[in-house]
Design an enzyme around this catalytic site. Structure first.
Site, PDB file in Angstrom:
ATOM      1  N   LYS A 113     -29.447  26.001 -33.798  1.00 37.66           N
ATOM      2  CA  LYS A 113     -29.522  25.429 -32.453  1.00 37.66           C
ATOM      3  C   LYS A 113     -29.841  23.948 -32.587  1.00 37.66           C
ATOM      4  CE  LYS A 113     -31.795  25.753 -27.977  1.00 37.66           C
ATOM      5  NZ  LYS A 113     -32.797  26.444 -27.177  1.00 37.66           N
ATOM      6  N   LYS A 134     -25.290  26.878 -31.517  1.00 38.01           N
ATOM      7  CA  LYS A 134     -25.410  26.326 -30.175  1.00 38.01           C
ATOM      8  C   LYS A 134     -25.660  24.829 -30.257  1.00 38.01           C
ATOM      9  CE  LYS A 134     -28.127  26.753 -25.941  1.00 38.01           C
ATOM     10  NZ  LYS A 134     -29.300  27.253 -25.270  1.00 38.01           N
TER      11      LYS A 134
HETATM   12 ZN   LIG Z   1     -36.880  26.874 -25.279  1.00 39.56          ZN
END
Ligand SMILES: [Zn+2]
Length: 324
Positions: A195, A248
Site C-alpha cells: 500500500k 494499492k
Molecule cells: Zn488507515
C-alpha cells in the site's frame, strides 16, 4: 516471424475472431465493491467528490448489497464512519459499531455476497492516523493489539474476510493469531500488502473523514518510488498467513501488480482507488471521455497486469455493461 507469412491482423478481422483469441475477460465475479457505512437510518448521502458513491446507514447498505448480489459481484468491502472518534479508535471495536452492525445485517439478509471488512484505525481516530500516536510518532506494536481486536469483532459479526490496510509491521500475523485463538480459523485475511503513500486517496479521505490532522502517512505507507520493497512486504504478509495479497493504488502501480503476480502464488488483488475513480467521473461529466469504454479499459488493464481481484467503485456500472 515475418510478413507476409504472418499477418496479426488476420485474427482482428471480426468480433468473433477477436473474442476467440482474447487473453483477458472481465467478469463481475472478480469485482469487490467498496461501501461506506454511517450511523442512523435511511441515510443515503452522495459523497461530492465521488459521484454515485454514498455514505449509507445499515438499512441502505443492505439494500445496495441486494443490487450487488443481483449483478453477480462477488463481494463488498465495508468502511466505517463511526459516531465518535478518540485517540485509540475505540469506536472500531464494539459489537454495536457501524461496520459490525452492517456485517450482521447483510448476513441476516442471507445475501450471496462475500463480506469483507477494512481493518484500520484511521477512520476511528481523532488524529486520523492508522495507528496509535505517542509523542508524535505512530507506534507499531501498540497498534497491533487494537487492530487484532477490531478484526476479531468483525469476525464475530460474521465477516468472511478481514482486510488490514494500516501498513503496521506484523499486523497480518497478529490478526491471524487472534482469529485462530478465537476459533475463527476460517476467516480469511486479504492483506493490503503493498500500500503506497498516494495522492490518489484524496477523495476517499473526504469519504471516510480520515485525513490525518497532523503529519502524513509516509512513516508507514510505502514510498511510491519503490518496487523491490513491495515484494518484501508481500513475502512478509504471506509468511504471516495472508490468504490474498493486495496492491494499492492500481493505475500508477501496474508494474508492481505484475511483479507481485510473477513472484507469488496467492490470489492478487488491486484497489482501483477513489482518485482513479473520481478522475474518470469528472472527465466523463465534462463529456471529455467515453466513461464506459474508459472504465472497461482500466479494469482490463488492471487484470492484464495480474490482478484477478479488483476492488473498484466502478463495480456496479462495469457489471451492468458486461451483461449487455
Ligand atoms: Zn488507515
Amino acid at each position: 516471424m515475418s510478413f507476409p507469412l504472418h499477418r496479426p491482423r488476420r485474427l482482428r478481422r471480426t468480433e468473433k475472431l477477436r473474442n476467440l483469441v482474447r487473453e483477458n475477460r472481465l467478469h463481475p465475479a472478480g469485482f469487490v465493491y467498496p461501501m461506506f457505512v454511517c450511523p442512523g437510518t435511511k441515510v443515503h448521502e452522495e459523497i461530492s467528490s465521488m459521484p454515485g458513491i454514498y455514505h449509507q446507514s445499515v438499512d441502505q447498505i443492505v439494500e445496495e448489497c441486494r443490487e450487488v448480489e443481483s449483478l453477480g459481484i462477488s463481494g463488498v468491502i465495508l468502511f466505517g464512519l463511526p459516531e465518535t472518534k478518540d485517540a485509540r479508535g475505540t469506536s472500531s471495536l464494539g459489537k454495536d459499531g457501524v461496520v459490525q452492525r452492517a456485517v450482521e445485517a447483510i448476513k441476516k439478509a442471507k445475501l450471496d455476497v462475500l463480506v469483507i471488512t477494512d481493518v484500520c484505525l484511521c477512520e476511528y481516530t481523532d488524529h486520523g492516523h492508522c495507528g496509535v500516536v505517542e509523542n508524535g510518532e505512530i507506534v507499531n506494536d501498540a497498534t497491533l493489539e487494537i487492530l487484532s481486536e477490531q478484526a476479531l469483532s468483525h469476525a464475530r459479526a460474521g465477516a468472511d474476510l478481514v482486510a488490514p490496510s494500516d501498513m503496521m509491521d506484523g499486523r497480518v500475523g497478529a490478526l491471524r493469531a487472534k482469529l485462530d485463538e478465537n476459533k475463527f480459523q476460517n476467516v480469511a485475511i486479504m492483506a493490503y500488502s503493498a500500500k503506497y503513500c498516494s495522492g490518489f486517496y484524496g477523495p476517499f479521505r473526504e469519504a471516510a473523514h480520515s485525513a490525518p490532522l497532523v503529519g502524513d502517512r509516509r512513516s508507514y505507507q510505502m514510498d511510491p518510488a519503490n518496487s523491490n520493497e513491495s515484494l518484501r512486504e508481500v513475502a512478509m504478509d504471506i509468511e504471516e498467513g495472508a490468504d490474498i495479497v493486495m496492491v494499492k493504488p492500481a493505475l500508477a502501480y501496474l508494474d508492481v501488480i505484475r511483479r507481485v503476480r510473477d513472484n507469488c502464488d496467492l490470489p492478487v488483488a488491486a484497489y482501483n482507488v477513489s482518485g482513479e475513480y473520481s478522475m474518470v467521473k469528472a472527465a466523463a461529466a465534462k463529456k471529455w471521455i467515453d466513461e464506459k469504454r474508459i472504465v472497461l479499459e482500466i479494469l482490463t488493464g488492471i487484470q492484464r497486469a495480474g490482478a484477478g481481484i479488483v476492488l473498484t467503485y466502478h463495480a456496479k456500472d462495469a457489471a451492468r455493461w458486461l451483461k449487455n
